[in-house]
Design a protein around this motif. Structure first.
Motif, PDB file in Angstrom:
ATOM      1  N   ALA A  30       0.849  -1.193   0.000  1.00 57.95           N
ATOM      2  CA  ALA A  30       0.000   0.000   0.000  1.00 57.95           C
ATOM      3  C   ALA A  30       0.882   1.240   0.000  1.00 57.95           C
ATOM      4  O   ALA A  30       1.945   1.260   0.633  1.00 57.95           O
ATOM      5  CB  ALA A  30      -0.915   0.007   1.221  1.00 57.95           C
ATOM      6  N   VAL A  31       0.433   2.260  -0.704  1.00 61.09           N
ATOM      7  CA  VAL A  31       1.113   3.557  -0.738  1.00 61.09           C
ATOM      8  C   VAL A  31       0.056   4.630  -0.522  1.00 61.09           C
ATOM      9  O   VAL A  31      -1.014   4.588  -1.130  1.00 61.09           O
ATOM     10  CB  VAL A  31       1.800   3.802  -2.101  1.00 61.09           C
ATOM     11  N   VAL A  32       0.368   5.570   0.366  1.00 53.46           N
ATOM     12  CA  VAL A  32      -0.501   6.729   0.556  1.00 53.46           C
ATOM     13  C   VAL A  32       0.351   7.976   0.333  1.00 53.46           C
ATOM     14  O   VAL A  32       1.425   8.123   0.921  1.00 53.46           O
ATOM     15  CB  VAL A  32      -1.147   6.749   1.955  1.00 53.46           C
ATOM     16  N   LEU A  33      -0.135   8.848  -0.555  1.00 53.80           N
ATOM     17  CA  LEU A  33       0.584  10.059  -0.942  1.00 53.80           C
ATOM     18  C   LEU A  33      -0.276  11.285  -0.635  1.00 53.80           C
ATOM     19  O   LEU A  33      -1.417  11.364  -1.098  1.00 53.80           O
ATOM     20  CB  LEU A  33       0.890  10.030  -2.439  1.00 53.80           C
ATOM     21  N   ALA A  34       0.268  12.199   0.128  1.00 56.56           N
ATOM     22  CA  ALA A  34      -0.431  13.454   0.414  1.00 56.56           C
ATOM     23  C   ALA A  34       0.219  14.559  -0.410  1.00 56.56           C
ATOM     24  O   ALA A  34       1.438  14.735  -0.369  1.00 56.56           O
ATOM     25  CB  ALA A  34      -0.347  13.790   1.896  1.00 56.56           C
ATOM     26  N   THR A  35      -0.583  15.283  -1.142  1.00 58.47           N
ATOM     27  CA  THR A  35      -0.115  16.451  -1.873  1.00 58.47           C
ATOM     28  C   THR A  35      -0.416  17.658  -1.002  1.00 58.47           C
ATOM     29  O   THR A  35      -1.586  17.949  -0.722  1.00 58.47           O
ATOM     30  CB  THR A  35      -0.816  16.576  -3.233  1.00 58.47           C
ATOM     31  N   GLU A 161       4.116  22.840  -4.444  1.00 62.19           N
ATOM     32  CA  GLU A 161       3.624  21.743  -3.605  1.00 62.19           C
ATOM     33  C   GLU A 161       4.734  20.736  -3.308  1.00 62.19           C
ATOM     34  O   GLU A 161       5.796  20.756  -3.931  1.00 62.19           O
ATOM     35  CB  GLU A 161       2.470  21.005  -4.313  1.00 62.19           C
ATOM     36  N   ILE A 162       4.413  19.830  -2.390  1.00 60.87           N
ATOM     37  CA  ILE A 162       5.261  18.682  -2.077  1.00 60.87           C
ATOM     38  C   ILE A 162       4.346  17.468  -1.996  1.00 60.87           C
ATOM     39  O   ILE A 162       3.265  17.543  -1.406  1.00 60.87           O
ATOM     40  CB  ILE A 162       5.991  18.844  -0.723  1.00 60.87           C
ATOM     41  N   VAL A 163       4.762  16.366  -2.582  1.00 61.12           N
ATOM     42  CA  VAL A 163       4.071  15.089  -2.396  1.00 61.12           C
ATOM     43  C   VAL A 163       4.880  14.307  -1.364  1.00 61.12           C
ATOM     44  O   VAL A 163       6.074  14.063  -1.558  1.00 61.12           O
ATOM     45  CB  VAL A 163       3.954  14.290  -3.711  1.00 61.12           C
ATOM     46  N   ILE A 164       4.215  13.951  -0.278  1.00 65.20           N
ATOM     47  CA  ILE A 164       4.844  13.180   0.798  1.00 65.20           C
ATOM     48  C   ILE A 164       4.153  11.829   0.832  1.00 65.20           C
ATOM     49  O   ILE A 164       2.911  11.758   0.817  1.00 65.20           O
ATOM     50  CB  ILE A 164       4.668  13.882   2.163  1.00 65.20           C
ATOM     51  N   GLY A 165       4.919  10.740   0.876  1.00 66.62           N
ATOM     52  CA  GLY A 165       4.315   9.423   0.836  1.00 66.62           C
ATOM     53  C   GLY A 165       4.895   8.443   1.817  1.00 66.62           C
ATOM     54  O   GLY A 165       6.058   8.543   2.220  1.00 66.62           O
ATOM     55  N   LEU A 166       4.067   7.493   2.201  1.00 65.96           N
ATOM     56  CA  LEU A 166       4.489   6.330   2.975  1.00 65.96           C
ATOM     57  C   LEU A 166       4.056   5.084   2.218  1.00 65.96           C
ATOM     58  O   LEU A 166       2.993   5.069   1.592  1.00 65.96           O
ATOM     59  CB  LEU A 166       3.845   6.315   4.366  1.00 65.96           C
ATOM     60  N   ALA A 167       4.884   4.050   2.300  1.00 66.24           N
ATOM     61  CA  ALA A 167       4.581   2.778   1.652  1.00 66.24           C
ATOM     62  C   ALA A 167       4.784   1.653   2.656  1.00 66.24           C
ATOM     63  O   ALA A 167       5.685   1.714   3.497  1.00 66.24           O
ATOM     64  CB  ALA A 167       5.491   2.562   0.446  1.00 66.24           C
ATOM     65  N   ALA A 168       3.932   0.640   2.554  1.00 67.29           N
ATOM     66  CA  ALA A 168       4.003  -0.499   3.469  1.00 67.29           C
ATOM     67  C   ALA A 168       3.731  -1.787   2.703  1.00 67.29           C
ATOM     68  O   ALA A 168       2.887  -1.818   1.812  1.00 67.29           O
ATOM     69  CB  ALA A 168       2.965  -0.348   4.583  1.00 67.29           C
ATOM     70  N   ALA A 169       4.453  -2.839   3.074  1.00 65.61           N
ATOM     71  CA  ALA A 169       4.236  -4.165   2.482  1.00 65.61           C
ATOM     72  C   ALA A 169       3.947  -5.158   3.604  1.00 65.61           C
ATOM     73  O   ALA A 169       4.511  -5.058   4.696  1.00 65.61           O
ATOM     74  CB  ALA A 169       5.457  -4.618   1.691  1.00 65.61           C
ATOM     75  N   ALA A 170       3.084  -6.109   3.301  1.00 65.84           N
ATOM     76  CA  ALA A 170       2.705  -7.124   4.283  1.00 65.84           C
ATOM     77  C   ALA A 170       3.653  -8.315   4.270  1.00 65.84           C
ATOM     78  O   ALA A 170       3.466  -9.254   5.041  1.00 65.84           O
ATOM     79  CB  ALA A 170       1.271  -7.589   4.017  1.00 65.84           C
ATOM     80  N   GLN A 171       4.688  -8.264   3.426  1.00 63.84           N
ATOM     81  CA  GLN A 171       5.605  -9.389   3.266  1.00 63.84           C
ATOM     82  C   GLN A 171       6.820  -8.901   2.472  1.00 63.84           C
ATOM     83  O   GLN A 171       6.869  -7.760   2.059  1.00 63.84           O
ATOM     84  CB  GLN A 171       4.936 -10.524   2.499  1.00 63.84           C
ATOM     85  N   GLY A 172       7.740  -9.803   2.232  1.00 63.54           N
ATOM     86  CA  GLY A 172       8.858  -9.500   1.353  1.00 63.54           C
ATOM     87  C   GLY A 172       8.432  -9.645  -0.097  1.00 63.54           C
ATOM     88  O   GLY A 172       7.254  -9.775  -0.406  1.00 63.54           O
ATOM     89  N   ARG A 173       9.417  -9.637  -0.985  1.00 63.53           N
ATOM     90  CA  ARG A 173       9.128  -9.789  -2.408  1.00 63.53           C
ATOM     91  C   ARG A 173       8.442 -11.133  -2.665  1.00 63.53           C
ATOM     92  O   ARG A 173       8.795 -12.143  -2.053  1.00 63.53           O
ATOM     93  CB  ARG A 173      10.424  -9.749  -3.228  1.00 63.53           C
ATOM     94  N   PRO A 174       7.502 -11.160  -3.584  1.00 66.27           N
ATOM     95  CA  PRO A 174       6.893 -12.440  -3.949  1.00 66.27           C
ATOM     96  C   PRO A 174       7.959 -13.397  -4.495  1.00 66.27           C
ATOM     97  O   PRO A 174       8.811 -12.994  -5.291  1.00 66.27           O
ATOM     98  CB  PRO A 174       5.885 -12.077  -5.038  1.00 66.27           C
ATOM     99  N   GLN A 175       7.936 -14.618  -4.042  1.00 64.13           N
ATOM    100  CA  GLN A 175       8.861 -15.680  -4.471  1.00 64.13           C
ATOM    101  C   GLN A 175      10.317 -15.353  -4.136  1.00 64.13           C
ATOM    102  O   GLN A 175      11.243 -15.826  -4.817  1.00 64.13           O
ATOM    103  CB  GLN A 175       8.727 -15.982  -5.979  1.00 64.13           C
ATOM    104  N   ALA A 176      10.564 -14.581  -3.097  1.00 66.37           N
ATOM    105  CA  ALA A 176      11.947 -14.258  -2.697  1.00 66.37           C
ATOM    106  C   ALA A 176      12.682 -15.553  -2.358  1.00 66.37           C
ATOM    107  O   ALA A 176      12.135 -16.431  -1.702  1.00 66.37           O
ATOM    108  CB  ALA A 176      11.935 -13.325  -1.496  1.00 66.37           C
TER     109      ALA A 176
END
Length: 185
Positions: A30-35, A161-176
């Motif tokens: 998931a990524v959420v970006l605030a402008t 403006e500035i776009v500020i974002g956070l990103a989150a993953a529920a796991q590592g890379r698929p098939q790591a």
């Protein structure tokens, strides 16, 4: 100077197949970006960014952390942050907002994390794609969680403006399947 948010963009990506093989459960990012309005744009060179950082960064960090964790819908295993500053601003404006504990601690607490948040920041025109690096929330040496998520807001950042974002993953890379770092030491 109060926080002025023009838009919030949320993207959730689910990978169901990687390398021709099913990913179960699906890999979620998931990524959420605030402008936001750049609070320093149009003011010339501002030597002391701290007063505005103190006023804005915590509120922005809380807003984004709550939203990205909710959007992910699962415990956070990898995370990252980003800032793109519009053309009338300085890279330091974005860096100042995201490289403070006032901003990052909200995400660390929400993710039960202990590592530093990896980051990317740059100055660019509206619609620029940027890659947000992700690392494991408690051990930055876990290779499976080193990944990058691509994000953009088509009409942002505008010059002031500035776009500020956070990103989150529920796991590592698929098939790591890389060997642990310790295997090379």
């Amino acid at each position: 100077m109060p926080l002025s948010v023009r838009s919030i963009t949320t993207v959730v990506d689910e990978i169901h197949v990687e390398g021709g093989r099913p990913v179960e459960p699906a890999a979620r990012v998931a990524v959420v970006l605030a402008t936001i309005e750049n609070p320093w744009a149009g003011r010339g060179f501002v030597q002391d960014l701290a007063p505005v950082i103190d006023e804005v960064a915590s509120e922005l960090g809380k807003l984004l952390a709550d939203r990205v964790v909710t959007a992910l819908g699962a415990p956070v295993e990898a995370y990252g942050k980003a800032a793109i500053v519009g053309l009338d601003g300085e890279i330091e404006h974005g860096s100042g907002l995201i490289h403070t504990l006032k901003f990052g601690n909200h995400f660390r607490e929400a993710a039960n994390a202990t590592t530093l948040l990896p980051a990317v920041e740059k100055r660019a025109a509206a619609g620029t794609v940027f890659d947000i690096p992700l690392k494991h929330v408690t051990d930055a040496t876990i290779r499976s969680h080193h990944q990058t998520v691509e994000a953009r807001v088509p009409d942002a950042p505008r010059a002031d403006e500035i776009v500020i974002g956070l990103a989150a993953a529920a796991q590592g890379r698929p098939q790591a399947r890389l060997a642990p770092l310790a295997s090379e030491q």
